[in-house]
Design a protein around this motif. Structure first.
Motif, mmCIF file in Angstrom:
data_model
loop_
_atom_site.group_PDB
_atom_site.id
_atom_site.type_symbol
_atom_site.label_atom_id
_atom_site.label_comp_id
_atom_site.label_asym_id
_atom_site.label_seq_id
_atom_site.Cartn_x
_atom_site.Cartn_y
_atom_site.Cartn_z
ATOM 1 N N GLY A 1 -13.605 5.806 4.965
ATOM 2 C CA GLY A 1 -13.843 5.401 3.960
ATOM 3 C C GLY A 1 -13.221 5.133 3.366
ATOM 4 O O GLY A 1 -13.075 4.503 2.009
ATOM 5 N N TRP A 2 -11.633 5.649 3.580
ATOM 6 C CA TRP A 2 -10.667 4.962 2.568
ATOM 7 C C TRP A 2 -9.334 3.774 3.298
ATOM 8 O O TRP A 2 -8.972 4.176 5.133
ATOM 9 N N GLU A 3 -9.519 2.988 2.272
ATOM 10 C CA GLU A 3 -7.979 2.038 3.043
ATOM 11 C C GLU A 3 -7.066 2.580 2.978
ATOM 12 O O GLU A 3 -6.551 3.297 1.914
ATOM 13 N N ILE A 4 -6.321 2.242 4.327
ATOM 14 C CA ILE A 4 -4.660 3.035 4.452
ATOM 15 C C ILE A 4 -4.161 1.889 3.985
ATOM 16 O O ILE A 4 -4.151 0.976 5.226
ATOM 17 N N GLU A 5 -2.910 1.886 4.186
ATOM 18 C CA GLU A 5 -2.139 0.544 4.221
ATOM 19 C C GLU A 5 -0.314 1.323 4.390
ATOM 20 O O GLU A 5 -0.129 1.585 3.776
ATOM 21 N N ILE A 6 0.301 0.934 5.200
ATOM 22 C CA ILE A 6 1.393 2.174 5.880
ATOM 23 C C ILE A 6 2.384 0.484 5.603
ATOM 24 O O ILE A 6 2.399 -0.492 5.896
ATOM 25 N N PHE A 7 3.853 0.115 4.636
ATOM 26 C CA PHE A 7 4.542 -0.295 4.520
ATOM 27 C C PHE A 7 6.033 0.292 4.926
ATOM 28 O O PHE A 7 6.473 1.006 4.385
#
Length: 178
Positions: free
Chosen positions: A106-112
């Motif tokens: 349910g969480w959007e995760i963005e890895i940068f």
């Protein structure tokens, strides 16, 4: 390193935070997200650590990657099975950047990822400045920033609006990082 930045070194603080922070901690821990990224000095940054997230806020994780190809391989091998996984390269602030985006429980995760050390990246620097401002100005600032975010305004512009900072809000906040 000051006490403000030490607060965010390990995501364990989320376990005793608000409900969304506790949920983020559970998802990141169960998914071993930080563990899988440990070779890249991962740091959770953004609104969730500060408790100023709104519905739909994502989990932003910044990493320091000396070699983009190796970083991409780690991201693909660890997260490509996640829902709506995407990975791409771009240039942000003249720095080559690897971005990955996916959903986990349910969480959007963005890895940068950038070659710059995690604590020197703007995402971390912004968060530290914002944390200091929230400590200094308290609940009133927090409430005003959240209200603007609920209207769709991004975090740094919201802080700049409330504090009446002039010019580019991203740069104006960094100037407060003294």
């Amino acid at each position: 390193m000051d006490n403000f930045s030490r607060t965010f070194e390990d995501i364990a603080y989320l376990a005793s935070g608000n409900e969304r922070q506790k949920d983020a901690f559970a998802v990141l821990t169960k998914g071993q997200v930080m563990e899988r990224l440990k070779d890249f000095d991962p740091l959770l940054v953004g609104t969730v650590p500060l408790g100023i997230d709104v519905e739909g806020s994502d989990l932003d994780i910044i990493c320091s990657c000396g070699d983009n190809k190796t970083f991409q391989e780690v991201l693909v091998s660890n997260f490509s099975a996640c829902r709506l996984f995407r990975i791409w390269n771009t240039v942000i602030g003249s720095a080559e950047t690897v971005l990955a985006n996916f959903f986990l429980e349910g969480w959007e995760i963005e890895i940068f990822g950038q070659k710059k050390p995690s604590r020197e990246q703007n995402g971390y620097r912004h968060m530290i400045v914002e944390h200091r401002l929230l400590v200094r100005y308290g609940q009133s600032l927090k409430d005003q920033v959240i209200a603007l975010k609920e209207k769709g305004i991004k975090t740094e512009p919201a802080f700049a609006m409330v504090l009446n900072l002039k010019g580019d809000p991203y740069q104006a906040l960094l100037k407060l990082d003294l």
